[in-house]
Design a protein around this motif. Structure first.
Motif, mmCIF file in Angstrom:
data_model
loop_
_atom_site.group_PDB
_atom_site.id
_atom_site.type_symbol
_atom_site.label_atom_id
_atom_site.label_comp_id
_atom_site.label_asym_id
_atom_site.label_seq_id
_atom_site.Cartn_x
_atom_site.Cartn_y
_atom_site.Cartn_z
ATOM 1 N N ALA A 182 8.117 -1.949 17.357
ATOM 2 C CA ALA A 182 7.533 -2.168 16.038
ATOM 3 C C ALA A 182 6.659 -0.964 15.710
ATOM 4 C CB ALA A 182 6.725 -3.456 16.009
ATOM 5 N N PHE A 183 6.082 -0.970 14.514
ATOM 6 C CA PHE A 183 5.295 0.173 14.059
ATOM 7 C C PHE A 183 4.051 -0.308 13.301
ATOM 8 C CE2 PHE A 183 9.775 1.280 14.100
ATOM 9 C CZ PHE A 183 9.801 2.422 14.873
ATOM 10 N N MET A 184 3.025 0.531 13.308
ATOM 11 C CA MET A 184 1.863 0.296 12.449
ATOM 12 C C MET A 184 2.236 0.742 11.037
ATOM 13 S SD MET A 184 -0.203 -0.998 14.604
ATOM 14 C CE MET A 184 -1.667 -1.116 13.588
ATOM 15 N N ASN A 185 1.965 -0.104 10.073
ATOM 16 C CA ASN A 185 2.419 0.156 8.707
ATOM 17 C C ASN A 185 1.672 1.332 8.078
ATOM 18 O OD1 ASN A 185 3.944 -0.209 6.460
ATOM 19 N ND2 ASN A 185 2.975 -2.112 5.796
ATOM 20 N N GLN A 186 2.426 2.240 7.457
ATOM 21 C CA GLN A 186 1.802 3.397 6.820
ATOM 22 C C GLN A 186 1.572 3.194 5.335
ATOM 23 O OE1 GLN A 186 5.077 3.131 6.954
ATOM 24 N NE2 GLN A 186 6.168 4.974 6.340
ATOM 25 N N SER A 187 1.995 2.040 4.792
ATOM 26 C CA SER A 187 1.788 1.753 3.374
ATOM 27 C C SER A 187 2.156 0.303 3.093
ATOM 28 C CB SER A 187 2.647 2.682 2.504
ATOM 29 O OG SER A 187 2.644 2.259 1.150
ATOM 30 N N PRO A 188 1.443 -0.359 2.169
ATOM 31 C CA PRO A 188 1.835 -1.721 1.774
ATOM 32 C C PRO A 188 2.885 -1.742 0.666
ATOM 33 C CG PRO A 188 -0.205 -1.133 0.683
ATOM 34 C CD PRO A 188 0.168 0.050 1.555
ATOM 35 N N GLN A 189 3.526 -0.611 0.426
ATOM 36 C CA GLN A 189 4.377 -0.442 -0.747
ATOM 37 C C GLN A 189 5.416 -1.553 -0.926
ATOM 38 O OE1 GLN A 189 4.040 1.995 -3.090
ATOM 39 N NE2 GLN A 189 5.646 1.001 -4.269
ATOM 40 N N LEU A 190 6.244 -1.797 0.099
ATOM 41 C CA LEU A 190 7.317 -2.774 -0.057
ATOM 42 C C LEU A 190 6.776 -4.182 -0.252
ATOM 43 C CD1 LEU A 190 9.910 -1.541 2.607
ATOM 44 C CD2 LEU A 190 9.846 -1.077 0.148
ATOM 45 N N PHE A 191 5.719 -4.522 0.478
ATOM 46 C CA PHE A 191 5.161 -5.871 0.386
ATOM 47 C C PHE A 191 4.537 -6.124 -0.980
ATOM 48 C CE2 PHE A 191 5.006 -5.003 5.002
ATOM 49 C CZ PHE A 191 5.805 -6.045 5.442
ATOM 50 N N LYS A 192 3.805 -5.155 -1.482
ATOM 51 C CA LYS A 192 3.157 -5.383 -2.783
ATOM 52 C C LYS A 192 4.206 -5.453 -3.908
ATOM 53 C CE LYS A 192 2.025 -0.519 -3.830
ATOM 54 N NZ LYS A 192 0.974 0.439 -4.210
ATOM 55 N N GLN A 193 5.308 -4.718 -3.763
ATOM 56 C CA GLN A 193 6.377 -4.812 -4.759
ATOM 57 C C GLN A 193 7.030 -6.194 -4.737
ATOM 58 O OE1 GLN A 193 8.790 -1.434 -3.667
ATOM 59 N NE2 GLN A 193 7.939 -0.159 -5.302
ATOM 60 N N LEU A 194 7.231 -6.730 -3.525
ATOM 61 C CA LEU A 194 7.813 -8.065 -3.405
ATOM 62 C C LEU A 194 6.919 -9.121 -4.058
ATOM 63 C CD1 LEU A 194 9.104 -7.961 0.283
ATOM 64 C CD2 LEU A 194 10.519 -8.119 -1.776
#
Length: 288
Positions: A182-194
């Motif tokens: 797994a990875f530490m997230n580098q941005s909330p981009q996909l989640f906030k779009q959802l």
């Protein structure tokens, strides 16, 4: 602590109990002064050696700097004191005694190497200018949240452990998650779009991001705090309106509520709140 009075609230004529850290001790012979520091400021505690109990004087003056103490006594006006008042103690209690040899000087009078400061961060954080950074940072986040709410945005908290990256061009911090990569997230981009597309429409997040990018400066993105917005039915101009409003609100809040902190950092004279509309460039103009 029950019945504790902050140093900034101590008024002449009152009997108070104050508690905090020993900032400085000045022994002038027959009289001595202990400067006590708490989160609201400093106050002077006076010891008149010939008129006070020997054990009380010894307790107050033999304690090491940065020890935690409490003191109870009468507050009196004293124009020569740092804050215009002082306490004549009836009782002094050492809550937690500090080492006599500290690895760095929290008063800032003696500089320390960055590695020493980071290894002794609790002491380093007691410096006025370091605490000022935290106060300004907190004010920025508070102002940003209030402005987002005024713009009908819902605050969200997105996952920070993810299976894949959300942006190209940045390195990820890999971790092992119950035997899986797994990875530490580098941005909330996909989640906030959802979430924005799920009928919530306008969302924001103030939270950590992680980017495995090598750096050679004190400013880097390995672990940073990101202020993110996402809105359904928003074009680029509306998104920039939101960003501009949040930035301006943060500047205004710092200007109004952090005068002492800006002064501590030597930024009071040069700090200015943005006025007028922000310049906006098209993609083509920016490339050119």
């Amino acid at each position: 602590m029950e019945n504790r009075t902050y140093t900034a609230d101590a008024e002449p004529g009152e009997s108070v109990t104050v508690a905090g850290w020993v900032h400085e001790i000045r022994d002038l012979g027959g009289i001595a002064f202990l400067i006590l520091r708490d989160t609201t400021g400093k106050i002077q505690i006076k010891f008149e050696k010939d008129e006070m109990d020997d054990d009380l004087v010894e307790t107050g003056l033999n304690v090491a700097r940065e020890s935690v103490i409490s003191a109870t006594g009468a507050v009196e006006e004293e124009p020569r004191a740092p804050t215009g008042v002082e306490i004549t103690p009836d009782a002094v209690e050492v809550v937690a005694e500090a080492d006599t040899e500290l690895p760095l000087d929290p008063s800032g009078k003696v500089d320390a190497e960055l590695s020493t400061r980071l290894d002794n961060r609790t002491l380093d954080l007691r410096k006025e200018e370091v605490q000022a950074i935290f106060a300004i940072r907190a004010e920025i986040q508070h102002a940003a949240r209030e402005q987002f709410r005024e713009l009908d945005c819902t605050e969200i908290n997105t996952p920070k452990i993810v299976a894949t990256g959300t942006e190209g061009g940045t390195e990820l911090f890999p971790i092992t998650y119950f035997g899986e990569e797994a990875f530490m997230n580098q941005s909330p981009q996909l989640f906030k779009q959802l979430i924005a597309g799920s009928n919530v429409e306008r969302v924001f997040e103030i939270g950590p991001i992680f980017r495995a990018e090598e750096h050679n400066t004190p400013r880097h993105l390995n672990e940073a705090t990101s202020i993110d917005f996402e809105g359904a039915f928003c074009d680029q101009h509306e998104a920039m309106d939101v960003a501009e409003a949040v930035v301006t609100a943060a500047y205004e809040a710092v200007n109004e509520n952090c005068a002492e902190e800006l002064d501590a950092l030597g930024l009071a004279e040069e700090f200015e709140v943005p006025t007028g509309e922000f310049p906006r460039l098209s993609y083509e103009e920016a490339i050119e």
